[in-house]
Design a protein around this motif. Sequence first.
Motif, PDB file in Angstrom:
ATOM      1  N   PHE A 235    -106.899   1.190  35.808  1.00 41.49           N
ATOM      2  CA  PHE A 235    -107.583   1.765  34.653  1.00 41.49           C
ATOM      3  C   PHE A 235    -107.144   1.070  33.373  1.00 41.49           C
ATOM      4  CE2 PHE A 235    -107.961   4.491  31.024  1.00 41.49           C
ATOM      5  CZ  PHE A 235    -109.164   5.148  31.186  1.00 41.49           C
ATOM      6  N   GLU A 236    -105.846   0.945  33.153  1.00 39.65           N
ATOM      7  CA  GLU A 236    -105.339   0.358  31.921  1.00 39.65           C
ATOM      8  C   GLU A 236    -105.773  -1.097  31.791  1.00 39.65           C
ATOM      9  OE1 GLU A 236    -101.142   0.992  31.709  1.00 39.65           O
ATOM     10  OE2 GLU A 236    -101.328   3.162  31.914  1.00 39.65           O
ATOM     11  N   ARG A 237    -105.759  -1.833  32.886  1.00 42.75           N
ATOM     12  CA  ARG A 237    -106.146  -3.241  32.830  1.00 42.75           C
ATOM     13  C   ARG A 237    -107.638  -3.405  32.572  1.00 42.75           C
ATOM     14  NH1 ARG A 237    -102.267  -6.688  36.904  1.00 42.75           N
ATOM     15  NH2 ARG A 237    -100.325  -5.714  36.255  1.00 42.75           N
ATOM     16  N   GLU A 238    -108.458  -2.538  33.159  1.00 38.34           N
ATOM     17  CA  GLU A 238    -109.900  -2.628  32.928  1.00 38.34           C
ATOM     18  C   GLU A 238    -110.248  -2.259  31.482  1.00 38.34           C
ATOM     19  OE1 GLU A 238    -112.131  -0.462  35.800  1.00 38.34           O
ATOM     20  OE2 GLU A 238    -111.539  -1.754  37.462  1.00 38.34           O
ATOM     21  N   LEU A 239    -109.566  -1.266  30.935  1.00 37.28           N
ATOM     22  CA  LEU A 239    -109.818  -0.896  29.543  1.00 37.28           C
ATOM     23  C   LEU A 239    -109.359  -2.009  28.608  1.00 37.28           C
ATOM     24  CD1 LEU A 239    -110.796   1.136  27.482  1.00 37.28           C
ATOM     25  CD2 LEU A 239    -108.557   2.271  27.592  1.00 37.28           C
ATOM     26  N   LEU A 240    -108.217  -2.612  28.900  1.00 36.21           N
ATOM     27  CA  LEU A 240    -107.731  -3.732  28.090  1.00 36.21           C
ATOM     28  C   LEU A 240    -108.728  -4.887  28.128  1.00 36.21           C
ATOM     29  CD1 LEU A 240    -105.485  -5.028  26.395  1.00 36.21           C
ATOM     30  CD2 LEU A 240    -104.378  -5.733  28.534  1.00 36.21           C
ATOM     31  N   ALA A 241    -109.275  -5.180  29.316  1.00 32.62           N
ATOM     32  CA  ALA A 241    -110.270  -6.246  29.448  1.00 32.62           C
ATOM     33  C   ALA A 241    -111.523  -5.924  28.639  1.00 32.62           C
ATOM     34  CB  ALA A 241    -110.622  -6.462  30.921  1.00 32.62           C
ATOM     35  N   ALA A 242    -111.942  -4.649  28.634  1.00 33.77           N
ATOM     36  CA  ALA A 242    -113.117  -4.236  27.859  1.00 33.77           C
ATOM     37  C   ALA A 242    -112.861  -4.423  26.368  1.00 33.77           C
ATOM     38  CB  ALA A 242    -113.463  -2.784  28.171  1.00 33.77           C
ATOM     39  N   TRP A 243    -111.659  -4.059  25.894  1.00 33.03           N
ATOM     40  CA  TRP A 243    -111.307  -4.272  24.487  1.00 33.03           C
ATOM     41  C   TRP A 243    -111.331  -5.761  24.150  1.00 33.03           C
ATOM     42  CZ3 TRP A 243    -106.433  -0.662  23.695  1.00 33.03           C
ATOM     43  CH2 TRP A 243    -106.871   0.676  23.632  1.00 33.03           C
TER      44      TRP A 243
END
Length: 287
Positions: free
Chosen positions: A75-83
Amino acid sequence: MVGVHGIGQQVQGEGRLLSSWWPALSDGTRRAGAEGLLEASDMEIAFYGDVFRPAGQMLAVDDLPYTAQDVEDRFERELLAAWWRAAADSDPEVVPPDADDTLASTPRSVQGALRALSGSRFFANIALRHMVADLKQVRSYLTDQTVRDNVRDRVTTAIGDDTRVVVAHSLGSVVAYEALCALPGHHVRALVTIGSPLGIRNLVFDRLIPTPTGSRKEARGVWPGGSELVWTNLAGKGDVVALVKDLRLGFGENIRCAVLSTGTHAHDATAYLTDELCGKAIIEALA
């Protein structure tokens, strides 16, 4: 009126946030032609930041010891990638990630994302450890039911029979939305969401309570009130957190959506509150 703050406020408090939100909101209503309509006593901040305040660090609570190694779950990595993708879209100085990069491979790729974001206009003055802490707050609210209940209770308790307006920023817009859905028959006339991540499918939208209904691509979120509720969503042009600017696809055509110029501090709540459109959304509900 109830204000609901966003991420990264764990060392703040109701009083400090009110002291910055209230003057900005007053400027917004002044721009909308309603100077003096409201007083500071008309507003309450539903504060939940302390839920995320680390224990056992009373002498240095603001010095969060996070590094790239702590961005650990999907979750954290996917959100970071989206940012990262959103920052690259709005800032030519940010090197974009690969199209299929979810940062799921190695800590080095996470470090690269954090380094790229730290050079963007949006994250320019945000330390790496605070970026990681913000990721963890969003993940914690959406995946830990105990945290979710605790945070949401702060907001539902603040919304009383006399509450007519809820203004919610960033993660607070997710909390406010769920709180209103959990309060059938509430008397709120205006929900104003600013810098909201509510439209981010998979990571945020698909995890909402109540669960959106319909097929995944065409799912619709529950309307958070009765027919008298007016929902206005404001998104800054360069606001990376408000990744999806138009929420109508997810919540229906009744939402009024607008894109604002919020300056170099694109996600700052006060940059939204001073805008005329924010002021209009508030005073219309109180007219």
